[in-house]
Design an enzyme around this catalytic site. Structure first.
Site, PDB file in Angstrom:
ATOM      1  N   ASP A  59       2.914   2.398   2.240  1.00 42.82           N
ATOM      2  CA  ASP A  59       4.294   2.141   2.642  1.00 42.82           C
ATOM      3  C   ASP A  59       5.117   1.625   1.466  1.00 42.82           C
ATOM      4  O   ASP A  59       6.224   2.110   1.210  1.00 42.82           O
ATOM      5  CB  ASP A  59       4.336   1.137   3.802  1.00 42.82           C
ATOM      6  CG  ASP A  59       5.748   0.926   4.307  1.00 42.82           C
ATOM      7  OD1 ASP A  59       6.249   1.808   5.039  1.00 42.82           O
ATOM      8  OD2 ASP A  59       6.358  -0.104   3.957  1.00 42.82           O
ATOM      9  N   GLY A 116       0.807  -1.218   0.000  1.00 45.61           N
ATOM     10  CA  GLY A 116       0.000   0.000   0.000  1.00 45.61           C
ATOM     11  C   GLY A 116       0.837   1.263   0.000  1.00 45.61           C
ATOM     12  O   GLY A 116       1.818   1.380  -0.746  1.00 45.61           O
ATOM     13  N   GLY A 143      -6.908   0.670   4.813  1.00 42.84           N
ATOM     14  CA  GLY A 143      -6.497  -0.426   3.933  1.00 42.84           C
ATOM     15  C   GLY A 143      -6.563  -1.748   4.678  1.00 42.84           C
ATOM     16  O   GLY A 143      -7.612  -2.128   5.203  1.00 42.84           O
ATOM     17  N   TYR A 167      -5.695  -2.480   7.522  1.00 43.16           N
ATOM     18  CA  TYR A 167      -6.032  -2.377   8.950  1.00 43.16           C
ATOM     19  C   TYR A 167      -7.539  -2.323   9.189  1.00 43.16           C
ATOM     20  O   TYR A 167      -7.995  -2.361  10.322  1.00 43.16           O
ATOM     21  CB  TYR A 167      -5.338  -1.171   9.582  1.00 43.16           C
ATOM     22  CG  TYR A 167      -3.866  -1.421   9.887  1.00 43.16           C
ATOM     23  CD1 TYR A 167      -3.146  -2.457   9.289  1.00 43.16           C
ATOM     24  CD2 TYR A 167      -3.188  -0.621  10.775  1.00 43.16           C
ATOM     25  CE1 TYR A 167      -1.818  -2.684   9.578  1.00 43.16           C
ATOM     26  CE2 TYR A 167      -1.842  -0.839  11.076  1.00 43.16           C
ATOM     27  CZ  TYR A 167      -1.175  -1.872  10.465  1.00 43.16           C
ATOM     28  OH  TYR A 167       0.151  -2.102  10.762  1.00 43.16           O
TER      29      TYR A 167
END
Length: 191
Positions: A54, A52, A141, A143
């Site tokens: 990151d 994503g 996302g 999470y």
């Protein structure tokens, strides 16, 4: 909960006590392409490479970003740490770890943790005199945070912390999809 509505891809301003006053912008785009003082990374607590936001930031910044995050100890939920942007267009990357919505635990603690991601990031930007910062839709996302709920927390937390960051003139909510941007526009009362 905040619901989406139709509109353009960029909006400025936010409702605060009925008046447009906060320096918010809403855009649909790729956060790793923004040339700002700082962008916020949706990191994990270990600051290990992820997917994503990151993954996109690490790809843009190059291998020195992972070398830098490997030297930083794990962070607590809501804590913020900073690295240079390296090869990416932003000057700095502020890394913060949202709580995982689907994990067991009190909802109030999760809400406070997500809000702290935003306030800690703004505090970090203010401590360095930054004028611009961009946030992804933190926690929405893998999470699992409901998008409208997370948007409301994001806006409220940023509005709460902005008076303590007088040099911060641009707060960008960089949404990956138009659907997310609609939620932010509706939540901010802009079209």
């Amino acid at each position: 909960m905040w619901a989406g509505n139709a509109g353009g891809t960029i909006a400025r301003g936010a409702l605060r006590n009925g008046a447009m006053s906060a320096p918010f912008e809403i855009m649909v785009g790729r956060i790793e392409t923004l040339a700002l003082d700082a962008v916020v990374n949706a990191a994990n607590r270990q600051l290990a490479p992820g997917s994503g936001v990151d993954g996109a930031l690490r790809s843009a910044a190059g291998p020195r970003l992972t070398e830098a995050t490997n030297r930083i100890p794990p962070i607590l939920t809501g804590e913020a740490v900073i690295t240079p942007g390296y090869d990416a267009p932003m000057k700095f990357i502020i890394h913060t770890a949202a709580p995982i919505w689907t994990e067991p635990g009190p909802e109030g603690a999760k809400v406070a943790g997500l809000a702290k991601c935003y306030t800690s990031s703004i505090k970090m930007a203010a401590s360095r005199g930054f004028e611009s910062i961009a946030f992804p839709c933190l926690g929405t996302g893998v999470y699992g945070w409901p998008r409208g709920f997370a948007c409301g927390i994001a806006v409220a937390a940023c509005e709460q912390e902005l008076p303590n960051a007088p040099k911060l003139k641009r707060v960008v909510f960089c949404c990956f999809t138009e659907d997310d941007a609609k939620i932010y526009r509706d939540g901010l009362g802009v079209s």
